[in-house]
Enzyme design. Structure first.
Site, PDB file in Angstrom:
ATOM      1  N   ASP A  31     -11.646  51.881  77.735  1.00 32.51           N
ATOM      2  CA  ASP A  31     -10.837  50.569  77.851  1.00 32.51           C
ATOM      3  C   ASP A  31      -9.766  50.243  77.226  1.00 32.51           C
ATOM      4  OD1 ASP A  31     -10.915  47.777  78.391  1.00 32.51           O
ATOM      5  OD2 ASP A  31     -11.923  47.274  76.557  1.00 32.51           O
ATOM      6  N   ASP A  33      -7.700  47.298  75.346  1.00 30.65           N
ATOM      7  CA  ASP A  33      -7.635  46.366  74.379  1.00 30.65           C
ATOM      8  C   ASP A  33      -8.977  46.158  73.568  1.00 30.65           C
ATOM      9  OD1 ASP A  33      -5.216  44.911  74.993  1.00 30.65           O
ATOM     10  OD2 ASP A  33      -6.062  44.325  76.963  1.00 30.65           O
TER      11      ASP A  33
END
Length: 222
Positions: A31, A33
């Site tokens: 992922d 952020d």
């Protein structure tokens, strides 16, 4: 590391040291952020600002944002608004402030250890934002970057992670996902991918995962 072959092609066998455990895989799917890029405070401030301007509960918007695309978030919290137009406004704001982000602790060191073609980024953000933030944080843009612009539905649907594995030419069973959001961990589980939960957003440890770390400083390549 060892070279391995199979129906999905030839790849490199990676041994990830995750705290006191070891996972053997061929690819790592990150992922962005909160995992690679330290952007959560910036994102939260922007969402609160947008919510106040639109007369929506700022805390509700922040709480519902992890794992969702901007269009999905707008449709959920403000169905009376034009989701496409609001997504465009949020995109412009996010791109203009991308230079304010930095890498999360341990992230640059870990990515630097991974062979080219053995890692990808799967984010609920739009492509221009993802590219700008990854560059600003010092990662550059990986060969495989799956964004909100590439999928028909965001996390917790597994589509993004399944797409990343396919583009890398690696079976989902040979991947490891690194996530900090419940929706992302649920997406990994739905895809049948082992997951590392990075503790950071609320009740992330309540979602399916095989390992948990406080930061990527606890993850390395053996």
């Amino acid at each position: 590391m060892a070279v391995v072959g199979g129906d999905e092609g030839i790849g490199v066998e990676l041994q990830l040291q995750i705290g006191g455990a070891v996972e053997v895989c061929q690819a790592v799917l990150f992922d962005m952020d909160g995992v690679l890029v330290d952007s959560m405070a910036l994102i939260e401030n922007q969402l609160r600002q947008w919510a106040l301007q639109r007369g929506v509960d700022p805390q509700l918007v922040v709480d519902l944002s992890p794992g969702r695309t901007n269009a999905e978030l707008v449709a959920l919290v403000a169905p009376h608004l034009d989701a496409v137009a609001e997504e465009r406004l949020l995109l412009e704001l996010e791109v203009s402030t991308a230079g304010e982000v930095a890498a999360c602790p341990g992230a640059l060191a870990l990515v630097a250890q991974l062979p080219v073609g053995s890692w990808a980024v799967v984010t609920s953000g739009n492509r221009p934002v993802a590219q700008a933030r990854l560059r600003a944080a010092g990662f550059g843009v990986p060969g495989v970057l799956v964004t909100a612009d590439d999928v028909t539905v965001g996390k917790p649907d597994p589509q993004g992670y399944e797409m990343a594995a396919r583009l890398l030419g690696v079976a989902v069973e040979a991947c490891v996902v690194v996530e900090d959001a419940v929706a992302g961990l649920m997406a990994a589980a739905a895809a049948g991918i082992r997951a590392v939960a990075v503790q950071g957003t609320g009740d992330v440890l309540d979602a399916p995962h095989e390992h948990a770390v406080e930061s990527l400083e606890q993850v390395s390549l053996r």
